[in-house]
Design a protein around this motif. Structure first.
Motif, PDB file in Angstrom:
ATOM      1  N   GLU A 540     -11.249  12.304  12.372  1.00 19.49           N
ATOM      2  CA  GLU A 540     -10.686  10.979  12.074  1.00 19.49           C
ATOM      3  C   GLU A 540     -10.455  10.802  10.577  1.00 19.49           C
ATOM      4  O   GLU A 540     -10.559   9.696  10.027  1.00 19.49           O
ATOM      5  CB  GLU A 540     -11.570   9.864  12.642  1.00 19.49           C
ATOM      6  CG  GLU A 540     -11.758   9.975  14.149  1.00 19.49           C
ATOM      7  CD  GLU A 540     -12.307   8.697  14.763  1.00 19.49           C
ATOM      8  OE1 GLU A 540     -12.213   7.651  14.120  1.00 19.49           O
ATOM      9  OE2 GLU A 540     -12.832   8.774  15.881  1.00 19.49           O
ATOM     10  N   ASN A 541     -10.125  11.895   9.916  1.00 16.85           N
ATOM     11  CA  ASN A 541      -9.900  11.900   8.470  1.00 16.85           C
ATOM     12  C   ASN A 541      -8.403  11.933   8.201  1.00 16.85           C
ATOM     13  O   ASN A 541      -7.786  13.004   8.183  1.00 16.85           O
ATOM     14  CB  ASN A 541     -10.600  13.121   7.860  1.00 16.85           C
ATOM     15  CG  ASN A 541     -10.321  13.264   6.381  1.00 16.85           C
ATOM     16  OD1 ASN A 541      -9.958  12.311   5.716  1.00 16.85           O
ATOM     17  ND2 ASN A 541     -10.479  14.479   5.870  1.00 16.85           N
ATOM     18  N   ALA A 542      -7.801  10.773   7.973  1.00 19.55           N
ATOM     19  CA  ALA A 542      -6.354  10.706   7.768  1.00 19.55           C
ATOM     20  C   ALA A 542      -5.917  11.441   6.512  1.00 19.55           C
ATOM     21  O   ALA A 542      -4.780  11.916   6.428  1.00 19.55           O
ATOM     22  CB  ALA A 542      -5.915   9.242   7.695  1.00 19.55           C
ATOM     23  N   SER A 552      -0.882   6.776  -2.855  1.00 19.45           N
ATOM     24  CA  SER A 552      -1.755   6.287  -3.918  1.00 19.45           C
ATOM     25  C   SER A 552      -2.832   5.409  -3.305  1.00 19.45           C
ATOM     26  O   SER A 552      -2.556   4.580  -2.450  1.00 19.45           O
ATOM     27  CB  SER A 552      -0.953   5.482  -4.946  1.00 19.45           C
ATOM     28  OG  SER A 552      -0.329   4.375  -4.332  1.00 19.45           O
ATOM     29  N   SER A 553      -4.059   5.623  -3.721  1.00 20.73           N
ATOM     30  CA  SER A 553      -5.171   4.829  -3.214  1.00 20.73           C
ATOM     31  C   SER A 553      -6.319   4.885  -4.200  1.00 20.73           C
ATOM     32  O   SER A 553      -6.550   5.923  -4.832  1.00 20.73           O
ATOM     33  CB  SER A 553      -5.629   5.356  -1.859  1.00 20.73           C
ATOM     34  OG  SER A 553      -6.791   4.683  -1.443  1.00 20.73           O
ATOM     35  N   ASP A 554      -7.019   3.800  -4.349  1.00 23.36           N
ATOM     36  CA  ASP A 554      -8.177   3.781  -5.233  1.00 23.36           C
ATOM     37  C   ASP A 554      -9.400   4.417  -4.590  1.00 23.36           C
ATOM     38  O   ASP A 554     -10.360   4.756  -5.263  1.00 23.36           O
ATOM     39  CB  ASP A 554      -8.515   2.335  -5.629  1.00 23.36           C
ATOM     40  CG  ASP A 554      -7.427   1.693  -6.451  1.00 23.36           C
ATOM     41  OD1 ASP A 554      -7.299   0.464  -6.384  1.00 23.36           O
ATOM     42  OD2 ASP A 554      -6.713   2.436  -7.140  1.00 23.36           O
ATOM     43  N   ASN A 608      -2.216   3.477   2.880  1.00 19.75           N
ATOM     44  CA  ASN A 608      -2.939   3.979   1.703  1.00 19.75           C
ATOM     45  C   ASN A 608      -4.191   3.170   1.407  1.00 19.75           C
ATOM     46  O   ASN A 608      -4.920   3.483   0.474  1.00 19.75           O
ATOM     47  CB  ASN A 608      -2.029   4.011   0.471  1.00 19.75           C
ATOM     48  CG  ASN A 608      -1.658   2.624  -0.026  1.00 19.75           C
ATOM     49  OD1 ASN A 608      -1.865   1.632   0.669  1.00 19.75           O
ATOM     50  ND2 ASN A 608      -1.078   2.549  -1.217  1.00 19.75           N
ATOM     51  N   GLY A 609      -4.464   2.140   2.210  1.00 20.05           N
ATOM     52  CA  GLY A 609      -5.623   1.308   1.952  1.00 20.05           C
ATOM     53  C   GLY A 609      -6.875   1.746   2.672  1.00 20.05           C
ATOM     54  O   GLY A 609      -7.957   1.212   2.431  1.00 20.05           O
ATOM     55  N   ASN A 610      -6.742   2.707   3.603  1.00 25.32           N
ATOM     56  CA  ASN A 610      -7.922   3.183   4.325  1.00 25.32           C
ATOM     57  C   ASN A 610      -7.687   4.629   4.763  1.00 25.32           C
ATOM     58  O   ASN A 610      -6.616   5.196   4.509  1.00 25.32           O
ATOM     59  CB  ASN A 610      -8.235   2.291   5.525  1.00 25.32           C
ATOM     60  CG  ASN A 610      -7.061   2.182   6.486  1.00 25.32           C
ATOM     61  OD1 ASN A 610      -6.551   3.181   6.968  1.00 25.32           O
ATOM     62  ND2 ASN A 610      -6.641   0.950   6.775  1.00 25.32           N
ATOM     63  N   ASN A 611      -8.673   5.192   5.402  1.00 28.25           N
ATOM     64  CA  ASN A 611      -8.596   6.578   5.840  1.00 28.25           C
ATOM     65  C   ASN A 611      -8.548   6.672   7.362  1.00 28.25           C
ATOM     66  O   ASN A 611      -8.970   7.669   7.943  1.00 28.25           O
ATOM     67  CB  ASN A 611      -9.802   7.369   5.299  1.00 28.25           C
ATOM     68  CG  ASN A 611      -9.543   8.855   5.246  1.00 28.25           C
ATOM     69  OD1 ASN A 611      -8.412   9.294   5.056  1.00 28.25           O
ATOM     70  ND2 ASN A 611     -10.591   9.650   5.414  1.00 28.25           N
ATOM     71  N   ASP A 612      -7.996   5.639   7.990  1.00 30.00           N
ATOM     72  CA  ASP A 612      -7.990   5.559   9.448  1.00 30.00           C
ATOM     73  C   ASP A 612      -6.736   6.197  10.046  1.00 30.00           C
ATOM     74  O   ASP A 612      -5.676   6.258   9.420  1.00 30.00           O
ATOM     75  CB  ASP A 612      -8.047   4.099   9.906  1.00 30.00           C
ATOM     76  CG  ASP A 612      -9.339   3.417   9.479  1.00 30.00           C
ATOM     77  OD1 ASP A 612     -10.324   4.137   9.262  1.00 30.00           O
ATOM     78  OD2 ASP A 612      -9.338   2.179   9.360  1.00 30.00           O
TER      79      ASP A 612
END
Length: 637
Positions: A540-542, A552-554, A608-612
Motif C-alpha cells: 500500500e505504498n503509493a 511534490s510533497s512535504d 501528492n498529499g498522502n501515500n494512499d
C-alpha cells in the motif's frame, strides 16, 4: 672541454659502482649503498603531440599516477630507489608526490618509470608486472579516464633542481563508433531514438611489464561487455560521439561485436578481423538499417595511428547467440522477449522484487524467465541476472511466483552480476555458454501494439509481481474496433474522450468506459481485485508507483521502484456547471471496472498529499446522472 668533463663524469660513475660492489657482495639494499641528498625531486607532465588523457590533452587536478625510480643500470624487479610513489596532479600540470623524495648524493643517476592510473598495490617486490584492466562501464567520464592506461619513462636523470618532465604514452587503444543510416533511414530520427550500443567479446584484463614496456599476458577469460563513453551527435548524415578504451588484442575466436538496441530491437554488428594496436585510434563505421533480420553491416573505415595510417574494409553478418544484459536499455519497455524462429522462448523483465520470507529481498532486479510453447511466461523458474543496486555477491538467485496469491519465493544467489546468457538447443536458459550449439535468436522489447483505424500506437509494459501493466496511460482516440470516439468539450454530452489545453493526457468519461471498447486487444481495464493485488504487493505504498521528480510533497517522495511511473494528470470534473481540469499537478485518478458492471462507482486516486492507493466514489457530478472523466491504465488479461 665538454667531452673531457662528460668522460670524467662517466669514470666517476664507474668508480662509484665498483666501490659499492666491493663494500657489498650483492646489490640488495639501497640504504646500504647510497644516501639521499638534499635536492628534492619534482615532477610535471610533458604534453606531447598525442593526448595524455582519454578525452583531454592534460591531466586534471586530482588525477593520480605512480612512479618508480632505479639507479641507472638497475631493473625494476631487482632494485628500487623509489617504490610506487603516489603523484597527484595539481595546478599547472605539476605532479605532487605523496611524500618528499630526494636525489641520491653524488653523481648517481636515476631511471624513472611512471604509470596511470595509480594502484595502491601495484608491482610486487622482485617483479616488474602490473595487472591492468579497462572499466566495463565507461559511460561516466571518470571511469572512461581510468580505462586509459599510460606509461612514461625517462632515463639517466642526474640530480638537479629542474623538474622531471614525464611524457605519457597510451598503451591501450581507442575505438570510435560512427552510425550511418542506410536505405531511407534518417539521421535525425536515429538521433532522437538515441540507440544504445555496447561492445562485446573484448578482453578487459591483462598483465603489463613495466620494465620491457609491453603487454606480457592478456587474460582470455576476461571477455566482458563494455559500455562506451559519450553522447551521440549528428555529423552530416551520420551519428558519432561514442567511444571506448580497449586493451590491444587480435580478433578472438568468439568474435568481437557491437550490440545495438534501436527502437526496442537488438541488432548485431561483428568486428572484422583486425589487430587492435596500442596508441592507436580505430574508427568503426556501422551501416545501420532497421530490418527484420536483426543484423547490421559493419565497416572498418580506417585505423588511424599517430604518425601511421592503414585503410581496410570488411562487411559482416552476425547471428545473435548470446543476450548481453548491458545491451538492454529498457527504454521502450520494461520487458523484452527473446524469439527463436518467430516464437518467444524467454522473457527479460526489469522489475521490483519484494518478499518477506526468511531469505528476504527488497530490490530492483533484472530477471529472465522461460516462455512456454503456449507463449505464456513461466513465472515459476526465473533467474535473477542482476540486482542493479546491490554490490555484494548475491546475483544469480532464483524467483518463483505464486500467481494465485501474487507472492514471491526468492532464493538468493552467490555470484557477480550475470553479464550474458544463452538459449541452448533444448530452449533452456543457461548462464554459461554450452558446449553444444546455442540457438540463434532475436531480441525485441515487448510492447503493446495497439492498431486502431490504421494508426499504430505502442505502449511500454511493466511487470509488477505477477501482473503486467501498461507503463503509460491510454492515449486512444478511436475505440478498439476502430470506430471513431467523439472528442468531448463538456461533460454530459455522451461517451467521449477529452484533451485539455497544456496537458498531454487523455481523459475518458464513464460512458466511454461502459462501451468496453477502450482497452487494447488482450488487455482490459483493471477491476477492484487487480488494484487490490497491486496494493498488497507494494505494501500500500503509493510512492513505489509514482514517477520520481514528477510529484511534490512535504511528507512523501516518489520513488517509483516498480517502474509503474504514475504522473499527476488531474481530474476532469464539473464545477459550477463548467467542465474543469482540477489538481493537474497534484492528483491522478484511474477508472476501476470489472466488465460486469452496468454502472461505474469507483476510481483509484493518487495525490501528492498522502501515500494512499485509495478508492473514491465521486465518479459523477453532484446531482447529475452523467460521469466525470479520468485517466485509464490497462492490465494484461
Amino acid at each position: 672541454m665538454s667531452i673531457m668533463k662528460n668522460a670524467f663524469k662517466r669514470i666517476n660513475n664507474v668508480l662509484y659502482l665498483i666501490i659499492a660492489l666491493l663494500i657489498a657482495s650483492c646489490v640488495n639494499k639501497i640504504d646500504d649503498e647510497i644516501k639521499e641528498g638534499n635536492i628534492p625531486i619534482s615532477f610535471s607532465v610533458k604534453t606531447s603531440k598525442t593526448t595524455t588523457k582519454a578525452a583531454k590533452s592534460t591531466f586534471e587536478i586530482g588525477d593520480r599516477t605512480g612512479v618508480f625510480a632505479m639507479l641507472t643500470g638497475n631493473s625494476l624487479d631487482k632494485q628500487r630507489y623509489i617504490d610506487n610513489l603516489l603523484l597527484e596532479c595539481g595546478e599547472g600540470s605539476k605532479l605532487i608526490p605523496k611524500k618528499e623524495v630526494y636525489y641520491p648524493e653524488g653523481d648517481a643517476t636515476l631511471d624513472f618509470i611512471s604509470y596511470y592510473p595509480y594502484q595502491t598495490a601495484s608491482v610486487s617486490k622482485g617483479s616488474s608486472l602490473l595487472n591492468v584492466a579497462v572499466q566495463t562501464d565507461q559511460s561516466k567520464a571518470a571511469d572512461y579516464s581510468l580505462s586509459n592506461f599510460m606509461t612514461a619513462r625517462i632515463e639517466d636523470v642526474s640530480n638537479s633542481e629542474k623538474t622531471v618532465k614525464l611524457e605519457y604514452k597510451h598503451q591501450f587503444a581507442k575505438i570510435k563508433l560512427v552510425l550511418t543510416p542506410k536505405e531511407g533511414e534518417d539521421a535525425d530520427d536515429m538521433l532522437k531514438a538515441n540507440p544504445r550500443i555496447i561492445a562485446t567479446g573484448f578482453k578487459t584484463q591483462a598483465v603489463y611489464d613495466l620494465q620491457s614496456d609491453k603487454l606480457s599476458d592478456i587474460d582470455d577469460a576476461s571477455e566482458m561487455d563494455i559500455i562506451p563513453f559519450g553522447t551521440w551527435k549528428k555529423e552530416g548524415n551520420s551519428l558519432s560521439g561514442k567511444e571506448f578504451i580497449v586493451i590491444p588484442q587480435t580478433h578472438s575466436d568468439s568474435g568481437q561485436a557491437f550490440t545495438l538496441e534501436w527502437n526496442g530491437k537488438i541488432y548485431i554488428c561483428s568486428l572484422p578481423s583486425a589487430a587492435i594496436k596500442e596508441d592507436t585510434e580505430l574508427e568503426i563505421r556501422i551501416n545501420a538499417l532497421q530490418s527484420t533480420s536483426e543484423t547490421l553491416t559493419g565497416v572498418i573505415a580506417g585505423i588511424k595511428e599517430w604518425g601511421f595510417s592503414e585503410q581496410g574494409e570488411s562487411e559482416n553478418r552476425y547471428d545473435i547467440t548470446a543476450i548481453h544484459t548491458a545491451s538492454l536499455s529498457f527504454k521502450t519497455s520494461d520487458v523484452y522477449r527473446i524469439y527463436h524462429q518467430g516464437k518467444p522462448v524467454a522473457e527479460v523483465c526489469r522489475e521490483y522484487l519484494y518478499a518477506t520470507a526468511a531469505d528476504a529481498v527488497d530490490s530492483k532486479a533484472i530477471v529472465v524467465y522461460p516462455v512456454q510453447d503456449n507463449e505464456r511466461t513461466d513465472l515459476m523458474n526465473g533467474i535473477v541476472l542482476q540486482l542493479p543496486d546491490k554490490t555484494a555477491m548475491i546475483h544469480g538467485g532464483r524467483v518463483s511466483w505464486n500467481e494465485s496469491e501474487n507472492s514471491l519465493a526468492y532464493t538468493s544467489g552467490h555470484s557477480q552480476p550475470i553479464e550474458k546468457f544463452y538459449i541452448d538447443a533444448s530452449k533452456k536458459i543457461v548462464t554459461e555458454k554450452p558446449a553444444a550449439a546455442t540457438l540463434a535468436i532475436n531480441v525485441s522489447s515487448y510492447v503493446i501494439r495497439d492498431i486502431r483505424n490504421g494508426i499504430l500506437q505502442t505502449y511500454p509494459i511493466v511487470k509488477i509481481g505477477t501482473q503486467y501493466w501498461m507503463k503509460e496511460d491510454l492515449q486512444a482516440v478511436y475505440y478498439n474496433d476502430s470506430r471513431s470516439m467523439p472528442l468531448g468539450k463538456t461533460l454530459g454530452g455522451g461517451e467521449s474522450y477529452f484533451k485539455w489545453a497544456d496537458c498531454d493526457a487523455c481523459f475518458y468519461n464513464g460512458e466511454a468506459v461502459l462501451t468496453e471498447k477502450l482497452a487494447p486487444l488482450d488487455w482490459k481495464l483493471p477491476a477492484p481485485n487487480d488494484w487490490s493485488r497491486l496494493k498488497e504487493y507494494v505494501g500500500e505504498n503509493a510512492s513505489a508507483l509514482k514517477k520520481a521528480d514528477a510529484w511534490s510533497s512535504d511528507v512523501y517522495s516518489a520513488t517509483n521502484e516498480t517502474g509503474f511511473g504514475i504522473q499527476p494528470r488531474g481530474l476532469l470534473l464539473e464545477r459550477e456547471n463548467k467542465t474543469t481540469l482540477v489538481n493537474a499537478n497534484s492528483s491522478t485518478a484511474y477508472w476501476v471496472y470489472n466488465s460486469t458492471q452496468k454502472q461505474l462507482d469507483t476510481v483509484v486516486m493518487f495525490t501528492n498529499g498522502n501515500n494512499d492507493i485509495a478508492l473514491k466514489n465521486a465518479v459523477k457530478p453532484e446531482g447529475k446522472d452523467y460521469y466525470n472523466a479520468f485517466s485509464v491504465r490497462c492490465i494484461k488479461e
